[in-house]
Write a protein that holds these residues in place. Structure first.
Motif, PDB file in Angstrom:
ATOM      1  N   ALA A   1       0.849  -1.188   0.000  1.00 12.82           N
ATOM      2  CA  ALA A   1       0.000   0.000   0.000  1.00 12.82           C
ATOM      3  C   ALA A   1       0.886   1.240   0.000  1.00 12.82           C
ATOM      4  N   PRO A   2       0.534   2.286  -0.750  1.00 14.00           N
ATOM      5  CA  PRO A   2       1.366   3.490  -0.765  1.00 14.00           C
ATOM      6  C   PRO A   2       1.441   4.161   0.608  1.00 14.00           C
ATOM      7  N   TYR A   3       0.409   4.046   1.377  1.00 14.04           N
ATOM      8  CA  TYR A   3       0.413   4.494   2.765  1.00 14.04           C
ATOM      9  C   TYR A   3      -0.718   3.775   3.478  1.00 14.04           C
ATOM     10  N   LYS A   4      -0.623   3.698   4.764  1.00  9.40           N
ATOM     11  CA  LYS A   4      -1.689   3.072   5.548  1.00  9.40           C
ATOM     12  C   LYS A   4      -1.781   3.759   6.895  1.00  9.40           C
ATOM     13  N   ARG A   5      -2.936   3.646   7.490  1.00  6.06           N
ATOM     14  CA  ARG A   5      -3.188   4.298   8.767  1.00  6.06           C
ATOM     15  C   ARG A   5      -4.192   3.450   9.536  1.00  6.06           C
TER      16      ARG A   5
ATOM     17  N   SER B   1     -11.610  13.303   2.290  1.00  8.01           N
ATOM     18  CA  SER B   1     -11.322  14.661   1.820  1.00  8.01           C
ATOM     19  C   SER B   1      -9.836  14.935   1.623  1.00  8.01           C
ATOM     20  N   GLU B   2      -8.971  13.970   1.883  1.00 12.30           N
ATOM     21  CA  GLU B   2      -7.540  14.183   1.689  1.00 12.30           C
ATOM     22  C   GLU B   2      -7.242  14.366   0.206  1.00 12.30           C
ATOM     23  N   THR B   3      -6.519  15.422  -0.120  1.00 11.71           N
ATOM     24  CA  THR B   3      -6.151  15.656  -1.517  1.00 11.71           C
ATOM     25  C   THR B   3      -4.813  14.994  -1.857  1.00 11.71           C
ATOM     26  N   ASN B   4      -3.916  14.929  -0.893  1.00 14.31           N
ATOM     27  CA  ASN B   4      -2.610  14.311  -1.132  1.00 14.31           C
ATOM     28  C   ASN B   4      -2.219  13.482   0.108  1.00 14.31           C
ATOM     29  N   PRO B   5      -2.780  12.299   0.243  1.00 14.84           N
ATOM     30  CA  PRO B   5      -2.531  11.509   1.460  1.00 14.84           C
ATOM     31  C   PRO B   5      -1.069  11.123   1.646  1.00 14.84           C
ATOM     32  N   THR B   6      -0.322  10.946   0.573  1.00 20.33           N
ATOM     33  CA  THR B   6       1.086  10.570   0.727  1.00 20.33           C
ATOM     34  C   THR B   6       1.918  11.778   1.135  1.00 20.33           C
TER      35      THR B   6
END
Length: 53
Positions: A12-16, A45-50
């Motif tokens: 995954a490119p990012y995870k939380r 609503s995140e525009t750029n989560p990474t």
């Protein structure tokens, strides 16, 4: 079980992972449901989560 599944998300490119206190599978009907809704809306609503890194 949740933590082991979360650990397997290696590509995954990012995870939380967010834990909601006293939350069960019906968290959207429980007293902490506003935190649940807040986290979902924030995720959507995140525009750029990474960019959080």
């Amino acid at each position: 079980m949740t933590r082991s599944f979360f650990a397997k998300l290696t590509h995954a490119p990012y995870k939380r992972m967010i834990e909601i206190g006293e939350g069960t599978h019906t968290v959207m009907l429980e007293k902490n449901r506003m935190q649940f809704f807040h986290e979902i809306l924030g995720f959507l609503s995140e525009t750029n989560p990474t960019g959080l890194r």
